[in-house]
Design a protein around this motif. Structure first.
Motif, PDB file in Angstrom:
ATOM      1  N   PRO A  73      -8.810  10.936  20.543  1.00  0.00           N
ATOM      2  CA  PRO A  73     -10.132  11.175  19.928  1.00  0.00           C
ATOM      3  C   PRO A  73     -10.130  10.741  18.459  1.00  0.00           C
ATOM      4  N   ASP A  74     -11.307  10.393  17.978  1.00  0.00           N
ATOM      5  CA  ASP A  74     -11.434   9.951  16.592  1.00  0.00           C
ATOM      6  C   ASP A  74     -11.047  11.060  15.611  1.00  0.00           C
ATOM      7  N   LEU A  75     -11.300  12.299  16.004  1.00  0.00           N
ATOM      8  CA  LEU A  75     -10.941  13.416  15.124  1.00  0.00           C
ATOM      9  C   LEU A  75      -9.423  13.463  14.908  1.00  0.00           C
ATOM     10  N   TYR A  76      -8.680  13.180  15.959  1.00  0.00           N
ATOM     11  CA  TYR A  76      -7.223  13.166  15.849  1.00  0.00           C
ATOM     12  C   TYR A  76      -6.773  12.030  14.924  1.00  0.00           C
ATOM     13  N   VAL A  77      -7.377  10.855  15.082  1.00  0.00           N
ATOM     14  CA  VAL A  77      -7.033   9.718  14.213  1.00  0.00           C
ATOM     15  C   VAL A  77      -7.364  10.049  12.763  1.00  0.00           C
ATOM     16  N   GLY A  78      -8.517  10.729  12.568  1.00  0.00           N
ATOM     17  CA  GLY A  78      -8.852  11.144  11.204  1.00  0.00           C
ATOM     18  C   GLY A  78      -7.821  12.110  10.625  1.00  0.00           C
ATOM     19  N   GLY A  79      -7.307  13.008  11.498  1.00  0.00           N
ATOM     20  CA  GLY A  79      -6.265  13.925  11.041  1.00  0.00           C
ATOM     21  C   GLY A  79      -4.987  13.193  10.668  1.00  0.00           C
ATOM     22  N   VAL A  80      -4.653  12.152  11.460  1.00  0.00           N
ATOM     23  CA  VAL A  80      -3.466  11.344  11.133  1.00  0.00           C
ATOM     24  C   VAL A  80      -3.665  10.660   9.785  1.00  0.00           C
ATOM     25  N   TRP A  81      -4.862  10.136   9.546  1.00  0.00           N
ATOM     26  CA  TRP A  81      -5.160   9.487   8.260  1.00  0.00           C
ATOM     27  C   TRP A  81      -4.975  10.480   7.111  1.00  0.00           C
ATOM     28  N   GLY A  82      -5.536  11.684   7.262  1.00  0.00           N
ATOM     29  CA  GLY A  82      -5.406  12.688   6.205  1.00  0.00           C
ATOM     30  C   GLY A  82      -3.963  13.100   5.976  1.00  0.00           C
ATOM     31  N   ALA A  83      -3.205  13.242   7.074  1.00  0.00           N
ATOM     32  CA  ALA A  83      -1.805  13.640   6.939  1.00  0.00           C
ATOM     33  C   ALA A  83      -0.998  12.569   6.214  1.00  0.00           C
ATOM     34  N   LEU A  84      -1.234  11.300   6.554  1.00  0.00           N
ATOM     35  CA  LEU A  84      -0.505  10.212   5.911  1.00  0.00           C
ATOM     36  C   LEU A  84      -0.834  10.127   4.421  1.00  0.00           C
ATOM     37  N   VAL A  85      -2.104  10.245   4.082  1.00  0.00           N
ATOM     38  CA  VAL A  85      -2.504  10.158   2.673  1.00  0.00           C
ATOM     39  C   VAL A  85      -1.934  11.324   1.872  1.00  0.00           C
ATOM     40  N   CYS A  86      -2.042  12.523   2.427  1.00  0.00           N
ATOM     41  CA  CYS A  86      -1.509  13.695   1.716  1.00  0.00           C
ATOM     42  C   CYS A  86       0.013  13.604   1.553  1.00  0.00           C
ATOM     43  N   THR A  87       0.695  13.183   2.622  1.00  0.00           N
ATOM     44  CA  THR A  87       2.151  13.035   2.540  1.00  0.00           C
ATOM     45  C   THR A  87       2.526  11.975   1.517  1.00  0.00           C
ATOM     46  N   LEU A  88       1.768  10.875   1.504  1.00  0.00           N
ATOM     47  CA  LEU A  88       2.036   9.807   0.538  1.00  0.00           C
ATOM     48  C   LEU A  88       1.900  10.318  -0.889  1.00  0.00           C
ATOM     49  N   LEU A  89       0.816  11.013  -1.190  1.00  0.00           N
ATOM     50  CA  LEU A  89       0.568  11.494  -2.544  1.00  0.00           C
ATOM     51  C   LEU A  89       1.617  12.525  -2.960  1.00  0.00           C
ATOM     52  N   PHE A  90       1.866  13.505  -2.088  1.00  0.00           N
ATOM     53  CA  PHE A  90       2.817  14.565  -2.432  1.00  0.00           C
ATOM     54  C   PHE A  90       4.223  14.000  -2.628  1.00  0.00           C
ATOM     55  N   THR A  91       4.673  13.178  -1.677  1.00  0.00           N
ATOM     56  CA  THR A  91       6.035  12.644  -1.746  1.00  0.00           C
ATOM     57  C   THR A  91       6.219  11.746  -2.958  1.00  0.00           C
ATOM     58  N   ALA A  92       5.247  10.869  -3.209  1.00  0.00           N
ATOM     59  CA  ALA A  92       5.364   9.951  -4.342  1.00  0.00           C
ATOM     60  C   ALA A  92       5.398  10.707  -5.665  1.00  0.00           C
ATOM     61  N   ILE A  93       4.515  11.705  -5.819  1.00  0.00           N
ATOM     62  CA  ILE A  93       4.486  12.470  -7.071  1.00  0.00           C
ATOM     63  C   ILE A  93       5.773  13.268  -7.249  1.00  0.00           C
ATOM     64  N   TYR A  94       6.232  13.903  -6.182  1.00  0.00           N
ATOM     65  CA  TYR A  94       7.448  14.719  -6.262  1.00  0.00           C
ATOM     66  C   TYR A  94       8.663  13.854  -6.609  1.00  0.00           C
ATOM     67  N   VAL A  95       8.830  12.746  -5.885  1.00  0.00           N
ATOM     68  CA  VAL A  95       9.983  11.875  -6.126  1.00  0.00           C
ATOM     69  C   VAL A  95       9.916  11.276  -7.524  1.00  0.00           C
ATOM     70  N   PHE A  96       8.721  10.884  -7.958  1.00  0.00           N
ATOM     71  CA  PHE A  96       8.595  10.300  -9.293  1.00  0.00           C
ATOM     72  C   PHE A  96       8.962  11.311 -10.372  1.00  0.00           C
ATOM     73  N   ARG A  97       8.495  12.555 -10.242  1.00  0.00           N
ATOM     74  CA  ARG A  97       8.797  13.572 -11.250  1.00  0.00           C
ATOM     75  C   ARG A  97      10.295  13.866 -11.310  1.00  0.00           C
ATOM     76  N   VAL A  98      10.922  13.988 -10.144  1.00  0.00           N
ATOM     77  CA  VAL A  98      12.364  14.263 -10.121  1.00  0.00           C
ATOM     78  C   VAL A  98      13.144  13.110 -10.734  1.00  0.00           C
ATOM     79  N   ALA A  99      12.784  11.885 -10.345  1.00  0.00           N
ATOM     80  CA  ALA A  99      13.484  10.715 -10.889  1.00  0.00           C
ATOM     81  C   ALA A  99      13.223  10.567 -12.383  1.00  0.00           C
ATOM     82  N   GLU A 100      12.005  10.869 -12.819  1.00  0.00           N
ATOM     83  CA  GLU A 100      11.666  10.770 -14.241  1.00  0.00           C
ATOM     84  C   GLU A 100      12.472  11.760 -15.064  1.00  0.00           C
ATOM     85  N   GLU A 101      12.608  12.997 -14.579  1.00  0.00           N
ATOM     86  CA  GLU A 101      13.407  13.983 -15.298  1.00  0.00           C
ATOM     87  C   GLU A 101      14.872  13.567 -15.357  1.00  0.00           C
ATOM     88  N   ALA A 102      15.373  13.008 -14.270  1.00  0.00           N
ATOM     89  CA  ALA A 102      16.765  12.540 -14.265  1.00  0.00           C
ATOM     90  C   ALA A 102      16.955  11.397 -15.247  1.00  0.00           C
TER      91      ALA A 102
END
Length: 464
Positions: free
Chosen positions: A164-193
């Motif tokens: 269903p399209d709703l499921y695909v929309g959920g996959v889109w939201g999950a990917l975007v949220c994971t991308l933003l969270f992971t990138a920000i977290y990894v960048f902050r940790v690497a920046e502090e190091a």
């Protein structure tokens, strides 16, 4: 970086935070892993499961990525480090190539869509924020397009998979949220190091410089020893010339001058020799008050008033070793206080049977309360100087001073004074406190052990 850290006067100036450039060999290896996985997936789906898939176009895209890898291997040595823009271009290519592969194989319905996050995470560890944001935006655009535009997911024709399209929309939201969270977290940790690594490098450079300065007396003594023999020869020859020349000879005046200058050089070399021998105890050991006065003296030429207050029994004042790191740390804290003070800096030297303490306060605006808990960390600077004062630093000075002083066993705290406090001024207050032997003798902590090497034991033993 080293030439950006230390000014001619020995203090710090702002330094550019360096990025760890990606080795081309590392990126090539990661891309070979991705190429192998992509090729294996296409072969298994097309030949193993027998699903319908545009395998020729998929293999052509994978071959293009492999060709780029071969070109990189041929063009660069394995130890070469890519410039940020070059690494950004390669990672952007990987996102685009993977996006086309996913378009051919079902879009966001393909579970391998999560691999679009990998290039962004690699960028967050090593590239600048602008590069990571650019790759993140490109990945979000590709993910959004794949949600609407793609070929059918390779599947069993007799049992089609309909999501269903709703499921695909959920996959889109999950990917975007994971991308933003992971990138920000990894960048902050690497920046502090990165910041911590750069700050520790600066600390080592400053400490090395101070140790070199403290070794000058030994070098001077060595130079005096080496020059002693030729100087004695010159003195002997000039003496023989004086005996050989008659009183009315015009060369006699030159011989007398040569003899006197040789004697003067001998006196100077004698002083240099005594600097490392007779005066060794004076140089290597001094009272806490003398240490503070030595660091304050060069700053008295400024327009700011500097007063020193002593609190403690003079007979039990602690003597300390001449540690370069402590001299630099106290000197830098005093220099900061003079820079930020309006009219006055007050230094309180206090000691008792258990502690030795130096407190530096000024009548400036003090530290921002929100930053008090972060002061002493690398690249944290909150105080603003006056209109005509130098540019605000990056916080490396406080970090290095705190680190060097803590190596001697001190505890360094930052606070703000109040108008009701008679002992300290109402601006910034820095307290440096060492435990004395009477307290630290049974204490095996790193700080207490370091303090035992800084505060001389012979003058504290009778206090215990």
């Amino acid at each position: 970086m080293p030439d950006q850290i230390i000014q001619p006067n020995g203090r710090l100036k702002p330094s550019i935070v360096q990025r760890s450039l990606i080795r081309v060999d590392t990126l090539i290896r990661l891309r070979w892993y991705a190429i192998s996985g992509q090729a294996g997936a296409v072969v298994v789906i097309a030949m193993g499961f027998g699903y319908e898939i545009p395998w020729s176009i998929c293999l052509l895209l994978i071959a293009a990525s492999a060709g780029l890898n071969i070109l990189l291997t041929w063009r660069f040595k394995t130890s070469h480090r890519l410039e940020p823009n070059d690494a950004f271009t390669l990672l952007a290519f990987d996102i685009a190539q993977l996006g086309v592969l996913l378009w051919l194989t079902g879009g966001l319905r393909n579970p391998f869509a999560i691999l679009l996050l990998a290039p962004v995470i690699v960028s967050a560890t090593s590239l600048y924020k602008s590069h990571t944001m650019g790759l993140g935006l490109l990945a979000i655009v590709v993910i959004s397009l794949l949600a609407f535009f793609h070929l059918p997911l390779p599947w069993d024709p007799s049992n089609p998979l309909i999501l269903p399209d709703l499921y695909v929309g959920g996959v889109w939201g999950a990917l975007v949220c994971t991308l933003l969270f992971t990138a920000i977290y990894v960048f902050r940790v690497a920046e502090e190091a990165r910041k911590l690594g750069n700050a520790l490098t600066a600390t080592e450079l400053v400490l090395q410089r101070e140790q070199h300065l403290s070794a000058l007396d030994g070098l001077a003594a060595a130079a005096a020893h080496e020059l002693g023999t030729p100087l004695a020869t010159i003195a002997l020859v000039s003496k023989e010339m004086l005996h050989a020349l008659p009183e009315d000879d015009h060369m006699r005046e030159d011989a007398v001058l040569l003899r006197s200058q040789a004697e003067r050089c001998r006196e100077i070399l004698g002083k240099l020799t005594s600097l490392s021998s007779e005066g060794e105890t004076i140089i290597e050991e001094q009272s806490l008050s003398a240490l503070v006065e030595e660091e304050v003296q060069p700053l008295r030429s400024f327009e700011k008033s500097i007063t020193i207050h002593h609190h403690g029994d003079a007979s039990s004042e602690p003597h300390v070793t001449r540690a370069p790191g402590v001299h630099y740390g106290l000197g830098n804290l005093l220099d900061n206080a003079v820079d930020f003070a309006k009219r006055e800096v007050r230094v309180c030297v206090l000691w008792d049977e258990t502690t030795a303490q130096v407190t530096i306060s000024d009548d400036g605006e003090g530290y921002p309360p929100a930053l008090l808990s972060q002061l002493g960390e690398p690249f944290v600077s909150g105080r603003k100087k006056g209109k005509n004062a130098p540019q605000r630093g990056m916080g490396l000075g406080l970090f290095i001073s705190k680190t060097l002083l803590e190596r001697s066993g001190a505890k360094v705290t930052f606070s703000n004074g109040t108008k009701d406090d008679d002992e300290h001024l109402a601006g910034a207050v820095v307290t440096v406190q060492w435990p004395r032997f009477s307290q630290a003798a049974g204490d095996q902590s790193d700080g207490a052990q370091a303090a035992q090497g800084f505060i001389r034991p012979q003058l504290t033993a009778h206090i215990a």
